[in-house]
Design an enzyme around this catalytic site. Sequence first.
Site, PDB file in Angstrom:
ATOM      1  N   HIS A  12       0.843  -1.199   0.000  1.00 38.69           N
ATOM      2  CA  HIS A  12       0.000   0.000   0.000  1.00 38.69           C
ATOM      3  C   HIS A  12       0.882   1.254   0.000  1.00 38.69           C
ATOM      4  CE1 HIS A  12      -3.465   2.549   1.469  1.00 38.69           C
ATOM      5  NE2 HIS A  12      -2.419   3.272   1.860  1.00 38.69           N
ATOM      6  N   GLU A  13       1.828   1.297   0.933  1.00 35.69           N
ATOM      7  CA  GLU A  13       2.708   2.457   1.024  1.00 35.69           C
ATOM      8  C   GLU A  13       3.647   2.527  -0.175  1.00 35.69           C
ATOM      9  OE1 GLU A  13       2.264   4.767   3.149  1.00 35.69           O
ATOM     10  OE2 GLU A  13       0.730   3.670   4.266  1.00 35.69           O
TER      11      GLU A  13
ATOM     12  N   HIS B  17       1.926   4.395  -2.960  1.00 34.64           N
ATOM     13  CA  HIS B  17       2.061   5.850  -2.827  1.00 34.64           C
ATOM     14  C   HIS B  17       3.437   6.308  -3.299  1.00 34.64           C
ATOM     15  CE1 HIS B  17      -1.705   6.375  -0.803  1.00 34.64           C
ATOM     16  NE2 HIS B  17      -1.353   5.716   0.294  1.00 34.64           N
TER      17      HIS B  17
ATOM     18  N   ASP C 156     -15.953 -28.183 -21.615  1.00 35.45           N
ATOM     19  CA  ASP C 156     -14.761 -27.579 -22.222  1.00 35.45           C
ATOM     20  C   ASP C 156     -15.130 -26.659 -23.377  1.00 35.45           C
ATOM     21  OD1 ASP C 156     -13.149 -29.004 -20.440  1.00 35.45           O
ATOM     22  OD2 ASP C 156     -13.086 -30.741 -21.785  1.00 35.45           O
TER      23      ASP C 156
END
Length: 402
Positions: A22-23, A26, A206
């Site tokens: 997450h960081e 940024h 398939d």
Amino acid sequence: MLVYILGVALFALGICVSVALHEAGHMVAAKSFGMKVRRYFVGFGPTVFSFRRGETEYGLKWIPLGGFCDIAGMTALDEVTPDEAPRAMWRFKTWKRTVVLAAGSFTHFVLGFVVLYVMAVSMGLPNISDKPVVNEVSDCVRSATTAQAWNDPTCRPADPAPAKDAGLRSGDEVVAVGGTPTETWQDLLGAVQKAEGPTEVRVLRDGEALTLTVDVAKVTRPTPEGGTQEVGAIGASQAFMLPYGAGEAFGGSAAFTGELMVMTWERLLEFPEKIPAVVEAIFGGERDPETPVSVVGASRIGGEAVEQGLWEVFFLLLASLNFFVGIFNLLPLLPLDGGHIAVTWYERVRDWIRKLRGKAAGGPVDYTKLSAITSVVMVIGGAIVLLTVTADIVNPIRLIQQ
């Protein structure tokens, strides 16, 4: 117990990796636009180690419960040095600041999708849309007048095996029974139970459409009311996990991601009304499995899933947690990223209106005027975290109730 502890540790590690990415989202977005990133650390508390590469210091701290990315001038109140001032984040265009602020949540969404894709190609995805896909074909169907007899899997020589004899296979998707379309498994059950004798069954296998003739047997089954009824049966069970190939898994994972994000948003809207049930659980009430859980509770459930060999539950929970954090973080509340995005766009709209009125831009928002609202949000958030952690310790949600 050792496997359970390993599962808890693995899930906690997954959460730590999610936060670190997450960081990192940024950081990567900020650097790509030319903003100055001073520091990128995983964890909080005392520093374990750090090193500098270029203008950014990277490091690890002792408490692995989060992390941070220090971007110069994230708000106009942040102190910046003369050399940082031209690259302060608040000086950049609105859309660039928005991308940087949203990059953390976007990273969670990507990570959640990756987890689902790995599930799709390795173990399949949950059949939440109730698709009429066959899991197993039984060796027989038989009559039963009691629940005990119904649960007895023993086949007798004279018992018919309609699905098996007709060539129905695991993985077949039944699209019609006796000319009646079957969009869901419930549609299939309804059509089969009304049928009797040789019946045309259309399946997709398939990607190829096939027509089978299934000799539907009439059997006696117990009813919930204690009686019995005559129904048609073929001897096939539903697939609760849908397998995918490497190529089609992209589409399947994308569709499931959309469904899971909608479900996550709905759960988020229900979040406030679930808090009283959490309080009741702390003081001895029965824990509702639909109530919110903390990182502690999620890790415990992840540990139980590994202990019981339910890896699909482990990965699904990890993906769901990423979607929840990603969506929650975009809520327009400070100090969440969504709150900063809201302030950024408030400045943009305000300045546009001022320009129409022939006035100069209003300048950056004074965050000190929002400190009271921010404090209230943090207090409420802290209280919810404390409640959920307490409930997850004294009265946790379990995969199998004891």
